[in-house]
Enzyme design. Structure first.
Site, PDB file in Angstrom:
ATOM      1  N   GLU A  26      94.291  28.340 105.592  1.00 49.81           N
ATOM      2  CA  GLU A  26      93.350  29.084 106.432  1.00 49.81           C
ATOM      3  C   GLU A  26      91.926  28.728 106.018  1.00 49.81           C
ATOM      4  OE1 GLU A  26      94.084  33.311 106.446  1.00 49.81           O
ATOM      5  OE2 GLU A  26      92.344  33.741 107.700  1.00 49.81           O
ATOM      6  N   ASN A  71      93.555  35.640 109.721  1.00 46.17           N
ATOM      7  CA  ASN A  71      92.528  36.481 110.328  1.00 46.17           C
ATOM      8  C   ASN A  71      91.369  35.656 110.863  1.00 46.17           C
ATOM      9  OD1 ASN A  71      94.121  38.603 109.477  1.00 46.17           O
ATOM     10  ND2 ASN A  71      92.896  39.046 107.665  1.00 46.17           N
ATOM     11  N   ASN A 171      97.024  35.892 115.697  1.00 45.62           N
ATOM     12  CA  ASN A 171      97.442  36.284 114.357  1.00 45.62           C
ATOM     13  C   ASN A 171      97.340  37.799 114.188  1.00 45.62           C
ATOM     14  OD1 ASN A 171      97.916  35.701 111.364  1.00 45.62           O
ATOM     15  ND2 ASN A 171      95.995  36.856 111.283  1.00 45.62           N
ATOM     16  N   GLU A 172      98.394  38.423 113.708  1.00 45.68           N
ATOM     17  CA  GLU A 172      98.413  39.859 113.375  1.00 45.68           C
ATOM     18  C   GLU A 172      97.595  40.702 114.355  1.00 45.68           C
ATOM     19  OE1 GLU A 172      97.401  40.323 109.186  1.00 45.68           O
ATOM     20  OE2 GLU A 172      99.268  39.398 108.578  1.00 45.68           O
ATOM     21  N   TYR A 243     103.999  40.572 102.262  1.00 48.98           N
ATOM     22  CA  TYR A 243     103.561  40.270 100.893  1.00 48.98           C
ATOM     23  C   TYR A 243     104.053  41.389  99.985  1.00 48.98           C
ATOM     24  CZ  TYR A 243     100.234  37.081 103.164  1.00 48.98           C
ATOM     25  OH  TYR A 243      99.656  36.072 103.908  1.00 48.98           O
ATOM     26  N   GLU A 291     104.058  34.140 107.194  1.00 45.40           N
ATOM     27  CA  GLU A 291     103.266  34.504 106.006  1.00 45.40           C
ATOM     28  C   GLU A 291     104.163  35.281 105.062  1.00 45.40           C
ATOM     29  OE1 GLU A 291      99.326  36.232 106.315  1.00 45.40           O
ATOM     30  OE2 GLU A 291      98.954  35.176 108.200  1.00 45.40           O
ATOM     31  N   GLN A 346      99.437  31.175 100.581  1.00 45.26           N
ATOM     32  CA  GLN A 346      99.054  29.978 101.322  1.00 45.26           C
ATOM     33  C   GLN A 346      99.357  28.756 100.439  1.00 45.26           C
ATOM     34  OE1 GLN A 346      95.221  30.415 103.255  1.00 45.26           O
ATOM     35  NE2 GLN A 346      95.703  32.455 104.018  1.00 45.26           N
TER      36      GLN A 346
HETATM   37  O1  AHR Z   1      97.024  35.137 104.103  1.00 45.40           O
HETATM   38  C1  AHR Z   1      95.934  36.003 103.994  1.00 45.40           C
HETATM   39  C2  AHR Z   1      95.797  36.934 105.191  1.00 45.40           C
HETATM   40  O2  AHR Z   1      96.887  37.811 105.207  1.00 45.40           O
HETATM   41  C3  AHR Z   1      95.822  36.281 106.553  1.00 45.40           C
HETATM   42  O3  AHR Z   1      94.592  35.843 106.967  1.00 45.40           O
HETATM   43  C4  AHR Z   1      96.297  37.397 107.439  1.00 45.40           C
HETATM   44  O4  AHR Z   1      97.026  36.932 108.530  1.00 45.40           O
HETATM   45  C5  AHR Z   1      97.124  38.275 106.522  1.00 45.40           C
HETATM   46  O5  AHR Z   1      96.758  39.603 106.622  1.00 45.40           O
END
Ligand code: AHR
Length: 496
Positions: A26, A71, A171-172, A243, A291, A346
């Site tokens: 990103e 993001n 994205n999200e 995550y 992700e 990432q």
């Molecule tokens: O990977 C970091 C961030 O985590 C990304 O930009 C977003 O998509 C997620 O919230």
């Protein structure tokens, strides 16, 4: 602790789509600037790409990399990042509070992908922009020529189309932190129209609908159902993001998170199939887990607002993180019949397996190694092991199996690989594996990561937490016995 496993060719879950070993870059922190791109660095090539980074990415054997966000993409004008560099505007990136210099953009990334032996999974901005910018980007990247946007690409020095096959529809989009966040119905409509028109521009592409930003998001479930209901016929995959953190220093719950991950994946499969049934559709929607990782070490660190490429989200990973990442990979493979794409988030510096110093060195973080093992050896088909092992209870979960395991069978190379995490803090696991119909297969390598303090980390000077080879385990006919240390990551490779 004693455990038993039975493995057979018939226990095939499905073929592993190699894109399950994807990753993510990103425009965030030092992922691009000071990460993959650093003109003037001693290892930089003629394009300004750090070759030390490329060499390490190649070791991970990453077949696909998602780009440019995250993001960031929800406020990105892709046109800012193409054409003569001196004419590109500097923009405020409102997602991360930084300044984006735009000296690196779509064509630079595509060139980097070629050099790193990987493909691009491109994301379009459905936050501040929409269908028009998205279809223009598809035309710019994939059309051979003879139209305004494809001719512009040629004028920028790229005669051949990039032929990007996989596209994320934003994205999200459920998250309030997202520029242009939407309700499920607003997003379903936006995604449907963008995907439809992008596919009219290039019918060979596939598109990914955004699922909820995590299982814990209040939107989860309803969001997937409502947006899928609207966009089902035009899209190919639905995304999942997750995550994990160990904020209370409770390693047993932390390693137990794969229980939740497994359930999360299963729930999304169920929602996809519910919408399919409701629509009496023949089409199956598969999953893009684009992700996933451990993320918390770097939370709330101060940085200079509006600076260019400040150190953001620079988690330094420890040994227990490597064990969870290995366990998460095993969980993804357990669902490889439906998860076709996944991206470790990432790749470089930003919550990443590869860490660099701007102007300086590079090293492998602890999580690098389990990913490298599974990505390189976990090809072919995944086999579900029949596993009988003791379980534990912890604060967040009950009945967590001490061993997390999967096997892969590469028919072409006649290789079987067993991946296994022993989550016990103090007990060695003696695992008896019955390989049933794998007659003639012999173990030839037993790699492990074990014996480290759970908080041990790597540094530029010392990559201490790394795999080592063990004596090849004993085999009696088709029975294999392996001893796995407490808190360990294990890879047992067999060949005919
Ligand atoms: O990977 C970091 C961030 O985590 C990304 O930009 C977003 O998509 C997620 O919230």
């Amino acid at each position: 602790m004693k455990a038993k496993m039975t493995l057979a060719k018939e226990f095939r879950i499905g073929d592993i789509d190699k894109r399950i070993y994807g990753s993510f870059i990103e425009h965030l922190g030092r992922a691009v600037y000071g990460g993959i791109y650093e003109p003037g660095h001693p290892t930089a090539d003629e394009d300004g790409f750090r070759t030390d980074v490329i060499d390490m990415v190649k070791k991970l054997n990453v077949p696909i990399v998602r780009y440019p966000g995250g993001n960031f993409v929800s406020g990105y004008n892709w046109e800012d990042g193409v054409g003569p560099v001196e004419k590109r505007p500097k923009r405020l990136d409102l997602a991360w509070g930084t300044t984006e210099p735009n000296t690196f953009g779509t064509n630079e990334f595509m060139k980097w992908c070629k050099k790193a032996d990987t493909d691009c999974m491109m994301a379009v901005n459905l936050g501040t922009r929409g269908t028009d910018a998205a279809r223009n980007l598809v035309e710019y990247c994939n059309h051979k020529g003879g139209s305004a946007w494809s001719d512009l690409r040629k004028a920028h020095g790229y005669n051949d189309p990039w032929n990007i096959k996989l596209w994320c529809l934003g994205n999200e989009m459920d998250g309030g932190w997202q520029m242009g966040a939407k309700t499920a119905t607003e997003y379903g409509r936006a995604a449907l129209e963008a995907s439809k028109v992008m596919k009219w521009t290039d019918p060979s592409i596939e598109t990914v609908l955004c699922g909820s930003s995590s299982r814990n998001s209040w939107t989860f479930g309803t969001w997937e159902e409502q947006s899928l209901d609207i966009a089902y016929d035009s899209i190919d995959y639905v995304s999942l993001h997750q995550y994990y953190a160990n904020r209370t220093d409770d390693i047993q719950s932390f390693l137990g998170h794969t229980m939740q991950l497994d359930e999360f994946i299963y729930s999304v499969i169920c929602i996809c199939d519910y919408v399919k049934a409701k629509k009496r559709s023949k089409k199956t929607i598969n999953l893009s887990f684009d992700e996933w990782n451990v993320w918390y070490h770097s939370n709330n660190r101060p940085f200079e607002k509006w600076s260019v490429a400040p150190p953001l989200l620079e988690d330094i990973y420890n040994f227990e993180d490597a064990l969870l990442v290995g366990s998460m990979l095993i969980t993804l493979l357990r669902h490889c019949d439906r998860i076709k794409i996944a991206c470790l988030a990432q790749l470089v510096n930003v919550i990443a397996p590869i860490f660099t110093q701007t102007g300086g060195g590079i090293y492998e973080q602890t999580i690098f190694f389990p990913f490298m093992h599974v990505s390189n050896y976990g090809r072919g088909a995944a086999l579900l092991p029949l596993l009988d092992c003791p379980k534990y209870d912890c604060k967040e979960y009950t009945d967590v199996p001490y061993l997390e395991s999967i096997a892969t069978y590469n028919e072409e190379n006649e290789e079987v690989t067993i991946f296994c995490v022993n989550k016990s803090l103090d007990e060695e696991a003696i695992l008896d594996v019955n390989l049933m119909d794998f007659e003639g297969y012999k173990p030839f390598e037993f790699i492990s990561m074990d014996g480290y303090d759970k908080k041990a980390e790597n540094t530029f000077n010392a990559v201490n937490v790394k795999p080592h080879n063990n004596p090849v385990p004993a085999m009696d006919g088709t029975n294999l016995t392996v001893a796995m240390k407490p808190l360990s990551w294990n890879v047992i490779r067999l060949k005919k």
